[in-house]
Design an enzyme around this catalytic site. Structure first.
Site, PDB file in Angstrom:
ATOM      1  N   ARG A 141       0.813  -1.212   0.000  1.00 20.41           N
ATOM      2  CA  ARG A 141       0.000   0.000   0.000  1.00 20.41           C
ATOM      3  C   ARG A 141       0.850   1.266   0.000  1.00 20.41           C
ATOM      4  NH1 ARG A 141      -5.402  -1.829   2.211  1.00 20.41           N
ATOM      5  NH2 ARG A 141      -6.002   0.325   2.514  1.00 20.41           N
ATOM      6  N   TYR A 144       0.717   4.298  -2.480  1.00 23.51           N
ATOM      7  CA  TYR A 144      -0.398   5.227  -2.246  1.00 23.51           C
ATOM      8  C   TYR A 144      -0.180   6.012  -0.954  1.00 23.51           C
ATOM      9  CZ  TYR A 144      -5.313   6.732  -1.717  1.00 23.51           C
ATOM     10  OH  TYR A 144      -6.471   7.467  -1.563  1.00 23.51           O
ATOM     11  N   ASP A 145       0.056   5.277   0.157  1.00 21.43           N
ATOM     12  CA  ASP A 145       0.151   5.930   1.473  1.00 21.43           C
ATOM     13  C   ASP A 145       1.323   6.908   1.522  1.00 21.43           C
ATOM     14  OD1 ASP A 145      -1.622   3.856   1.795  1.00 21.43           O
ATOM     15  OD2 ASP A 145      -0.713   3.020   3.592  1.00 21.43           O
ATOM     16  N   ASN A 189     -18.098  -3.186  -4.297  1.00 19.00           N
ATOM     17  CA  ASN A 189     -18.019  -4.639  -4.495  1.00 19.00           C
ATOM     18  C   ASN A 189     -19.224  -5.348  -3.881  1.00 19.00           C
ATOM     19  OD1 ASN A 189     -15.610  -4.609  -5.835  1.00 19.00           O
ATOM     20  ND2 ASN A 189     -14.483  -5.841  -4.358  1.00 19.00           N
ATOM     21  N   GLY A 206     -13.640 -10.383   8.624  1.00 11.56           N
ATOM     22  CA  GLY A 206     -14.699  -9.363   8.578  1.00 11.56           C
ATOM     23  C   GLY A 206     -14.817  -8.541   9.845  1.00 11.56           C
ATOM     24  N   THR A 207     -13.869  -8.730  10.791  1.00 11.29           N
ATOM     25  CA  THR A 207     -13.961  -7.936  12.030  1.00 11.29           C
ATOM     26  C   THR A 207     -13.232  -6.596  11.891  1.00 11.29           C
ATOM     27  OG1 THR A 207     -12.018  -9.048  12.923  1.00 11.29           O
ATOM     28  CG2 THR A 207     -14.159  -9.943  13.562  1.00 11.29           C
ATOM     29  N   GLN A 208     -12.475  -6.429  10.778  1.00 15.41           N
ATOM     30  CA  GLN A 208     -11.814  -5.133  10.591  1.00 15.41           C
ATOM     31  C   GLN A 208     -12.890  -4.051  10.384  1.00 15.41           C
ATOM     32  OE1 GLN A 208     -11.974  -7.573   8.341  1.00 15.41           O
ATOM     33  NE2 GLN A 208     -11.556  -6.905   6.257  1.00 15.41           N
ATOM     34  N   ARG A 210     -14.230   0.040   9.293  1.00 12.46           N
ATOM     35  CA  ARG A 210     -14.063   1.284   8.547  1.00 12.46           C
ATOM     36  C   ARG A 210     -15.231   2.190   8.940  1.00 12.46           C
ATOM     37  NH1 ARG A 210     -10.085  -1.198   7.631  1.00 12.46           N
ATOM     38  NH2 ARG A 210      -8.909  -1.443   5.693  1.00 12.46           N
ATOM     39  N   GLN A 275      -8.497  -1.130  11.787  1.00 11.33           N
ATOM     40  CA  GLN A 275      -9.584  -0.249  12.236  1.00 11.33           C
ATOM     41  C   GLN A 275      -9.345   1.154  11.702  1.00 11.33           C
ATOM     42  OE1 GLN A 275      -9.387  -0.223  16.533  1.00 11.33           O
ATOM     43  NE2 GLN A 275      -7.302   0.550  16.579  1.00 11.33           N
TER      44      GLN A 275
END
Ligand code: NAD
Ligand code: UDP
Length: 314
Positions: A141, A144-145, A189, A206-208, A210, A275
């Site tokens: 990443r 981009y970052d 998506n 799926g626990t992350q 946003r 997170q």
């Protein structure tokens, strides 16, 4: 009437900004190389005499007399910015140098669309502007970052060294109409998969988390930031502080689309932040009480109806 340049104006956020600034009576020049943007997003402005479309790449200098520049050019979806990482970092860094040079030359005010990605996989939660972040400088990443972090540095240095009138916003995950169905980000998506009855691709368990902002709230914040007093440079977070896990997002989208899709679990991409949640107290204080008005279910409904229309057309 102001003359305003929007780089990346044919993209998801840029096309909404073009619309809003045209509606407010400005002259808009939309510059884009159409890497991830689409002519479809700006088709309805092409016969507006106050709208101009320029096919150009921000990694090359561009000269035009304008009052304001919104610098949005850069692919934002991980699959697109990782497709050609060298090009991505050039777009952020060389693009920033070119647009700052232009702002300096014509004395324009310039706003940088930076990102919550500058916080990386954050150790501080929620994220405030004074947190320096936890970014891997050599990971998948980082094109981009680190590109966006370097662009922030360039903005500050052009301000301090050359007195350029700058503004920096850090955008948190934003969604809405005009997203490309192949964009690759999570909201588009999941909605497209749910509408087609395909499996919902959950990366990791799926626990992350946003925090999702509807595009109209972002555009309002961007314009308030551009019009804020000259001594407020930012960076300022623009995002919706309501935080969700990706499982909650998938379940909400399945419910709102009445879909029969099932969730399947796939490997979590490397360096995927666990997170993310903005602290927006600075934006509230400096941007006349700005805060998001559209919450997740309402924003998702609008986005679902946009995707229903384009999937029906296809
Ligand atoms: P997008 O991919 O839909 O739009 C980016 C636009 O920039 C596209 O039209 C693309 O064709 C154009 N572009 C890319 N490289 C270019 C180049 N070299 N020269 C000229 N044009 C180029 O993405 P978006 O979601 O609309 O994001 C807009 C900006 O906001 C980006 O800078 C992004 O980093 C930032 N941002 C967005 C989000 C979000 O959640 N949407 C979050 C953080 C930051
Ligand atoms: N994600 C997912 N399935 C997808 C696309 C994304 O589970 O089909 C996850 C991704 O791993 C991340 C989150 O959703 O944890 C947000 O991803 P996105 O690419 O939208 O944005 P970013 O990671 O840049 O915040």
């Amino acid at each position: 009437m102001k003359k305003i340049l929007i780089t990346g104006g044919a993209g998801f956020v840029g096309s909404h900004l073009c619309e809003r600034l045209l509606n407010e009576g400005n002259e808009v020049i939309c510059l884009d190389n159409f890497f991830t943007g689409s002519k479809k997003n700006i088709l309805k402005f092409l016969d507006n005499p106050y709208f101009e479309l320029v096919r150009h790449d921000v990694t090359h200098p561009y000269f035009v007399e304008v009052d304001e520049i919104y610098n949005l050019a850069c692919p934002a979806s991980p699959i697109h910015y990782q497709y050609n990482p060298i090009k991505t970092i050039k777009t952020s860094v060389v693009g920033a140098v070119n647009m700052l040079g232009l702002a300096k030359r014509v004395n324009a005010k310039i706003l940088q669309a930076s990102t919550s990605e500058v916080y990386g996989d954050p150790h501080v939660h929620p994220q405030k502007e004074d947190y320096w972040g936890n970014v891997n400088p050599i990971g998948l990443r980082s094109c981009y970052d680190e590109g966006k972090r370097c662009a922030e540095t360039l903005f500050m240095d052009y301000h301090h060294q050359n007195n350029v009138n700058i503004k920096i916003i850090r955008i948190f995950n934003t969604y809405g109409s005009n997203m490309n169905p192949n964009d690759g980000r999570v909201v588009s998506n999941f909605i497209v998969q749910a509408l087609k009855g395909e499996d919902i691709t959950m990366f990791g368990d799926g626990t992350q988390t946003r925090s999702f902002q509807y595009v109209d709230d972002l555009v309002e914040g961007m314009i308030r930031m551009m019009n804020s007093p000259n001594d407020f440079l930012g960076p300022v977070n623009l995002g919706n502080p309501n935080e969700f896990t990706m499982l909650e997002l998938a379940e909400t989208i399945i419910k709102l689309t009445n879909s029969t899709s099932k969730i399947i679990f796939m490997p979590l991409p490397k360096d995927d932040p666990k997170q993310r949640q903005p602290d927006i107290s600075l934006a509230k204080e400096k941007l006349n009480g700005w805060e998001p008005k559209i919450q997740l279910e309402e924003g998702l409904q609008k986005t679902i109806s946009y995707f229903k229309d384009i999937l029906n057309e296809a």
